[in-house]
Design a protein around this motif. Sequence first.
Motif, short mmCIF file in Angstrom:
data_model
loop_
_atom_site.label_atom_id
_atom_site.label_comp_id
_atom_site.label_asym_id
_atom_site.label_seq_id
_atom_site.Cartn_x
_atom_site.Cartn_y
_atom_site.Cartn_z
N ALA A 51 -2.89 36.82 -10.21
CA ALA A 51 -1.62 37.21 -10.82
C ALA A 51 -1.33 38.68 -10.55
N ALA A 52 -2.37 39.54 -10.65
CA ALA A 52 -2.17 40.97 -10.46
C ALA A 52 -1.79 41.27 -9.01
N VAL A 53 -2.46 40.61 -8.05
CA VAL A 53 -2.16 40.86 -6.64
C VAL A 53 -0.73 40.42 -6.32
N SER A 54 -0.33 39.24 -6.81
CA SER A 54 1.03 38.78 -6.50
C SER A 54 2.06 39.70 -7.17
N HIS A 55 1.76 40.19 -8.37
CA HIS A 55 2.65 41.12 -9.06
C HIS A 55 2.80 42.40 -8.25
N PHE A 56 1.66 42.92 -7.76
CA PHE A 56 1.68 44.16 -6.96
C PHE A 56 2.56 43.98 -5.71
N LEU A 57 2.39 42.82 -5.03
CA LEU A 57 3.17 42.58 -3.80
C LEU A 57 4.66 42.48 -4.10
N CYS A 58 5.01 41.87 -5.22
CA CYS A 58 6.44 41.79 -5.59
C CYS A 58 7.00 43.18 -5.85
N CYS A 59 6.24 44.01 -6.59
CA CYS A 59 6.69 45.39 -6.85
C CYS A 59 6.86 46.15 -5.54
N LEU A 60 5.98 45.84 -4.59
CA LEU A 60 5.99 46.59 -3.33
C LEU A 60 7.18 46.22 -2.45
N LEU A 61 7.49 44.92 -2.36
CA LEU A 61 8.43 44.47 -1.33
C LEU A 61 9.81 44.12 -1.87
N VAL A 62 9.94 43.93 -3.19
CA VAL A 62 11.26 43.57 -3.72
C VAL A 62 11.85 44.81 -4.38
N PRO A 63 13.01 45.30 -3.93
CA PRO A 63 13.56 46.52 -4.51
C PRO A 63 13.90 46.30 -5.98
N HIS A 64 13.66 47.34 -6.80
CA HIS A 64 13.98 47.33 -8.24
C HIS A 64 13.35 46.12 -8.93
N PHE A 65 12.16 45.72 -8.49
CA PHE A 65 11.52 44.57 -9.13
C PHE A 65 10.99 45.00 -10.50
N THR A 66 11.39 44.28 -11.55
CA THR A 66 10.80 44.55 -12.86
C THR A 66 10.15 43.27 -13.33
N PRO A 67 8.94 43.38 -13.88
CA PRO A 67 8.22 42.17 -14.28
C PRO A 67 8.98 41.44 -15.38
N THR A 68 8.94 40.10 -15.34
CA THR A 68 9.62 39.33 -16.39
C THR A 68 8.87 39.57 -17.69
N PRO A 69 9.61 39.72 -18.82
CA PRO A 69 8.91 39.94 -20.09
C PRO A 69 7.91 38.81 -20.31
N VAL A 70 6.71 39.16 -20.63
CA VAL A 70 5.63 38.18 -20.66
C VAL A 70 5.89 37.10 -21.69
N GLY A 71 6.57 37.48 -22.77
CA GLY A 71 6.81 36.60 -23.90
C GLY A 71 6.98 35.13 -23.61
N GLU A 72 8.26 34.73 -23.40
CA GLU A 72 8.61 33.31 -23.42
C GLU A 72 7.86 32.50 -22.38
N GLU A 73 7.91 33.02 -21.15
CA GLU A 73 7.40 32.20 -20.04
C GLU A 73 5.94 31.82 -20.27
N THR A 74 5.16 32.85 -20.66
CA THR A 74 3.73 32.59 -20.84
C THR A 74 3.51 31.58 -21.95
N LYS A 75 4.30 31.72 -23.01
CA LYS A 75 4.10 30.80 -24.13
C LYS A 75 4.35 29.37 -23.70
N LYS A 76 5.45 29.22 -22.92
CA LYS A 76 5.77 27.86 -22.45
C LYS A 76 4.58 27.32 -21.67
N LYS A 77 4.12 28.14 -20.69
CA LYS A 77 3.03 27.67 -19.82
C LYS A 77 1.81 27.34 -20.66
#
Length: 1437
Positions: free
Chosen positions: A813-839
């Motif tokens: 998860a950390a590596v994929s997050h790092f790559l998104c921050c690196l290659l997608v302009p203005h990438f902000t992580p989705t708030p962990v809240g809802e999505e994680t709870k659903k999963k």
Amino acid sequence: MKDKVRRGGGRNQTKTDVISVTGEKNAAGIKREEDTSFPVKIQGAGIEPFELQVHGFWLVQDAVMTLLSRNEVCPRSNLSLALAGTTLDPLAELQTLKGLKPGAIVRLVEEPYTACSARLHLARVLELLRVSGPQDALREGRSPSLLETLTHTQTPDSSLPNGKSLRRSLSNTKTESTNQDGAPPEYLLPGSSERPLMAVLPHSSQPEAPSYLRDLSLSCWNPPPGHRKLQGDFLYISVVTMEGRRCDITSCPKGFFLNKSTEDVFDPRPAQSSPVCHCFTDLLCHISPAFKQTFTTLKNRPQLPPVEVMPTPYHTLSWLGPPCASRTHKNTFSRLGVDEQAARQAPDWNEELQAARDLPQGNLEERLQRDRALLQVNSAFVRAAMQGAETVVDGFVEPVNGNPEEPAFLWGGLFMSQGAASTVFGGERGRRAAQRLELKGVQAYSDLEGLEGLHTLPTVIVDYRGVRLSAQGLAPGLEGSDQDQGSTSASRGLLYGVNAGPQESPHRRRLLALLAQAAKSLSLQRHVVVAPNGHQVPLFTSVDAQGLLGADGRFYILDVFRSFPADANFCTEVETESQTVSGEEEGKENCEENEEEKKGCVKEGWPENYHTDSGLPKSFPHSLCRLRPELVQAFIQHKHCQFTQCVRETLDENGGFEECATACDSRATNAVRAACKDVGSVSDIIFEMRFNPNIFSPGVSFPPGESASTNLQKRLLREAAAFIITHQIPAFLQYCLQSYEAPMDGASLKQALHQRGINLRYLGHVIKAINQSEHKESLRHIMRTVIGEIFIRSTRRVFNNFLQGVDVPSLSAAVSHFLCCLLVPHFTPTPVGEETKKKSRRRGRGAGASESTPWSTLTGAELWNLVCQDSVETYNVSDSLGSGPNHLVEHYGLQKLSLLREFCLKTGVQLRLRDYFLDNQNKAPIGPDDVLNIFPVVKHVHMPTVDASKAYHAAQISLQKGLLDQAHEHLKEAAYLFGRVCDDLHPEACYCHSLLARVAFLQGKAAEARSVQLKAVVISERVLGFDHPNTLQQYALLGVYVYAGGETALAQKCFLRARLLTLTVHGEDHPYTATLDSCLGLVLTGDQTGQFLKNALRLNISFFGPTDLHTALNQHLLAQWMCSKGDYRSAMTHEKEAFSAFTSLFGEDHPQTRCSKEFLCIITKQAVQVERSLRQAAADCTEQTVECLSPTTDTILEQMVLMTGIRRITQSDRLQEYKQKHLELKAAVAKELGFKLTNDPVSSEIVNGEEKSSDQETGSGKEAEDGGSPVVKNNSKSQQEQPVEEQASVESAAGVSANGHVVEPDEEKQHEEKTDVDGGDSDRAASDAKVRIVNGESEVRAAGEENKTSVQSGAKGSAANGKMKSEATCDEMKSDEKDGEINGAGDITASPSVLKSKGTWADIVSSKAIIANGTGDRDTAVNGVADNATANGRAEE
């Protein structure tokens, strides 16, 4: 393949230039191999009798090993051979056995097992059952070979019962030319921005491996109880067959049998119907019919070529993994436990490596066995280190020391540590640099030839999950270290080093002699430093190094990380702090020097305005900046040019060369002394450059008596550092301007820079140089590659720190997050809240820990700031990276996909194979499931392949002279030797095969070229990587050779594959794309042809300008295509452009220009005719004319050969004229000097060799050698630069010129015109006595010229005659030089001449027997320019 290649070189030894001891031994060795091979018949051990070809010099155990790898015998093991009822001694040579003659019957005898050999047998069976499917390489992170997906032909409808896929072996992969698939896919057309990754790794046509057994493991009753052990039970094995039957098997000395045990009851007695089988698979076949059936198909499957199956010596990373990783994992039967057994006994890696190094090297066979043993030990050591690094970093090993800051680990016979993070060297960055430099130092000392007796520990560096570990074999204990703990360090084994203390012993003297010899080879100066205790200590190495006598009686040198001289460009503090020296005068001097500097004076050694222009010297994040060995060599050669120039000028002022040389006064000696002083030679009577590795090292002080030497060394190091900026970087850019095979990605950029001795910390200066260049637009592809490399290197450092704060479960998860921050302009992580709870609700676990992890809060902007900050610190590029990834895309044309690939290759991350859409800002383009693995990235010592490399270099030299037959012999020999040492799985073996294919093709052997090139492609894919720039060039060459054999469809596939890889690796905007597009325009049919040709022309004009050869050829191809379409008006426009380019390049008399002129006339006539017939409305006429102007297949092939650089066009068409004049000149000079050429002892071999071979159809027979620029100097390493270096025409193959008209087979161009140093035009205007340059080489220039004196020839002659001291200096230089080439009779040395000579100079030297040096002497230019070709000793009679 080996059989074909076996007869390489050696038999024509009299006419080769490589007349050296090794050459003769090679010849002998290979002849012996030829003469002693004979067949014997093998029977017994329950196999069908078959015949085996053996060699007399084999040992019996070699024959057994060969047998065990045969399909008929595999997987049996524990066999011996018997002849006439007598078991043969494994260590006996076959030729010494009585009664072993051709056709003799040799029986295989089954030997009883021991507990160990039974386990080895099971391991062999497992290896066979784990037969690798096509996905396995990807799953293990290895680069796969994909060639068979192209060469394999599929029947159109595979759903039909008979539509089986036909796997064709490499030897006869003919794909019918009717099978043309028509148009290439959309994403491969010029201008497409789509980059599908799925196409890069197409599905293999090989079927997945079938299942043989459901399970195979150790039985629950294992190990045998004592009473059964005494009856011979070794192991109990549990098998579950495909039919679902569970059996227990006992392993005993006689083999394997079924016992009566079940899961609940232990009953070790044999089952009633069970035989005892010596081979485990025989018993399995007896138990399970399904196993018997699949096992039979396994053994009868078509054999893949060994080069596709053999494991590569080192791991080549594949950054893409299988598309569905979860479904490809399979039972590897590892619970059988035979793998762990080996790991329990930790090998002594140091002893294994040193034992391999100590093997004898008396003849070729012994040297090959030694090289092979070294490679095998080193590759096993590297594999163990990778495994160890994973085990240590994953936390399975406890540290052996109590220091949590700098933990050290012992695992599997390896000592692993991160090194000490000393503040002196610059913390973490310094620690990593020290580890890297230690490896380089070990490489340098272990590469020294002829230095047996000085050992280094096996060393490897592994980067894994952001941690760099250095792994070494365990050093042997110090001699005498156990008993006398209280005694002095001398008796305890430390013999050399600052802390060794004064001591005298025969061991120490021997070690000092070895170190002195090593220092001479490495150009290091002996110097004296003041030790911490105040003693003066003489050193041959850096101040850190230590020399030991190990308990094994060998001398070791350790801590060699500062072996190379310091880089003065990055040593500011040390320079200004004035090195702490005892003695007052020195202090005063330094004060004066510092004051001077404050006043604005420049320190001695820096060029004028150097600091203002380059901003150097400046500080660097770590203080371990050292010069590369390649730079030291180039700088020494540059200094040698200055030295010869200086001697020349001084002698000319003092009455001319002849007078000084013949007079018995001191003028010549004084000239040499003055030149030595002027260039900074450490000796005042000969040219000798040595460097002190401790200058500019913090904390090192020198005694006052050394001040003069220290100041000279400081001056030299400043000059060497400035040389990178003033010479090497411009030379690199010059090469990139001329080469269409310029660097394409980080790996090829690094290789090209390192070959010129440019460290990667100079990337910022490369950018600066490009920005200041007038050709900035033509260098945009280099700018793009350099910016990408800076960006990814800085990102990697940030990523390493980032990973340290991530716990193991969150890694993907950390590596994929790092790559998104690196290659997608203005990438902000989705708030962990809802999505994680659903999963988590869905998966049934609490939405706990991941909410507050520090890594998940990283944003794109923060990451970008960190990367920019690092790139400013390291490379001094402030605004180049801009504000985000889109800036790189818009400003430099970088592709996000290429950046992603580079990042993965550098960090070891492996991604799932699927198409990534990296511009999607709403959804993360890379998810945790896409990160399949992180693999260790390894840096290791490269083991030499001495004899193979020598044969390969000899071939290159023959090619430079145009001797194709000789080159072909050498290359076959080299290919055979590479096969013997490394099974061809080596980068240099790939370049060797590629060159062999090319030479074979030029000799008209298209079929041989094709089969050898197929092999080169597979080697490149497996050893360098499936998407390495070299691989795509090999595909393009293969396309040409298969087209020559009429396989148009396969040729199209090869060119399209090469284009796909180019687009993935770099993008469309690269000169090599133009080459591929030209070839595609030639092989494709239909409307795309024009698209590709127009794109190639656009690219060539933008990179090389309108008058370049490639652009001209492109204009001509486009004209030709337009004619075939009937558009004569446009065709005329393009052909006019081509004609004017050819005229400006070659002049009007060149065949290429004449052909273009004729073609232009034909088009013009056609155009007039068409116009006229259109007016008369007669359409028939038009059709006929269109048909007339379609090119033939031969024409297309020849054009492809020119476009890909397999053959080049020369500037000259006067070969015969040249030969004639040359012979006349030779005769004239011989007459004048009063001796016969043929009796000349010094060079008669060369004369004969040259004359003989030039009369055959080997092309020109000239000794043409590339102007010695570093482009050529180093390109034995790099196929990418090779075509620059070798070329010759063959009359048989030379028929057609670029437009299908016949050209006389004159010498083909061996070097692109732009590298011709004197420029074609001045040449053409010259008098008749002048002869052209081929290859950027000066050849004979004016009457009496072939006694041209390149210094080294002079030195050779004069040394023989004992005259002319001034030249002896050059001779000395030559002996010190390691130019890495076989010069055989000494033709090619690294001593260039820049001597502007009068006729007298020529006469004197030629009287010393240089004149007979074959046809056309050479002059090796050294630093990127062939030194004044016109100044090459022109004889003004």
